[in-house]
Design an enzyme around this catalytic site. Structure first.
Site: not given
Ligand code: 13P
Length: 287
Positions: A84-85, A105, A135, A207-208, A229
């Protein structure tokens, strides 16, 4: 069954649902997510940030743990272990360590450098049978020291990066890592729609996922989001369940201090949260 994320995401895009990426932090997290995916007959992506990778003794340890656990638990649903990233160096390290999927990323570079580095890593990952996410347009908030401003991506830049042959594309549409502030403006569906029109069949990544209202999640899926995610939400429910156990004095009753007992409520809370998200994303029964 450990696989690259490509096929599960292409199927999700065509079938108008999304596969959840749930980030892992340790053995309990990994086991909870794998067991839930199997029970729900859902494909799943295990997300590993560079910070979490370091915490778990490095990418090789993570890849070996996931592979062994997948076999020992007899998991039959498709599972991807995904960086991730990732930084440029981190992405290369995960390709070598046995991950089945990576995210590079490059959103903090200017677009030409992001394109050049993404192109090189697409070739390297595909040579190794690994799927790759890129990304465009930074995701807001902070995750493991990676800070983004929450800008909306430029649809033309998204098309440029999608054309490099990436398997999934994360594009900023006003989303933020962590808990959303009270005054959050919401997702920009206008931007998402424009990106989807430019990038066609490309699975888009949101994401988020923590705290995005259910109706916005459903609308995002209808506009081409095929991977969502979630990280902070699992951490919050784990912490809350563990706190309740301790505040109720249960760790002091009999052998309640045994880590297998102490961590059980948090483990079950992660399972319930992952199931709830899989139902919302529509991935249940799709494995
Ligand atoms: P959250 O922690 O906001 O759920 O985001 C997770 C994410 O995007 C991982 O890359």
């Amino acid at each position: 069954m450990l696989v690259s994320a490509k096929e599960m995401l292409d199927k999700a895009k065509a079938g108008h649902y999304a596969v959840g990426q749930f980030n892992i932090n340790n053995l309990e997290w990994t086991k909870a997510i794998l067991q839930t995916a199997e029970e729900c007959k859902s494909p799943v992506i295990l997300g590993v940030s560079e910070g979490a990778g370091k915490y778990m003794c490095g990418f090789k340890t993570v890849a070996a743990m996931v592979k062994a656990m997948d076999e020992s638990l007899g998991i039959t649903v498709p599972v991807a272990v995904h960086l991730d990233h990732g930084s440029y160096e981190g992405t290369k390290a995960c390709i070598e360590a046995g991950f089945t999927s990576v995210m590079f990323d490059g959103s903090h570079y200017d677009i030409d450098e992001n394109v050049a580095k993404t192109k090189e890593l697409v070739e390297l990952s595909h040579k190794n049978g690994i799927s790759i996410e890129a990304e465009v347009g930074a995701i807001g908030g902070e995750e493991d020291g990676v800070v983004g401003m929450g800008e909306c991506a430029d649809p033309d830049e998204c098309k440029m990066v999608a054309d490099l042959g990436v398997d999934m594309l994360a594009a900023g549409i006003g989303n933020i890592h962590g808990v959303y502030p009270e005054n959050w403006a919401g997702l920009s569906f206008e931007t998402l729609d424009a990106i989807q029109q430019k990038t066609g069949d490309m699975p888009l990544v949101l994401h988020g996922g923590t705290g995005i209202p259910d109706d916005m999640i459903k609308k995002a899926i209808s506009l081409g989001v095929s991977k969502i995610n979630v990280n902070t939400e699992c951490q919050l429910v784990f912490a809350e369940a563990t706190r309740k156990y301790i505040e109720a004095g249960k760790d002091k009753e009999g052998k309640g201090f045994d880590p297998r007992k102490l961590l059980a409520p948090g483990f079950e809370a992660i399972k319930a949260k992952v199931k709830e998200k899989m139902e919302l994303f529509g991935s249940v029964g799709k494995a």
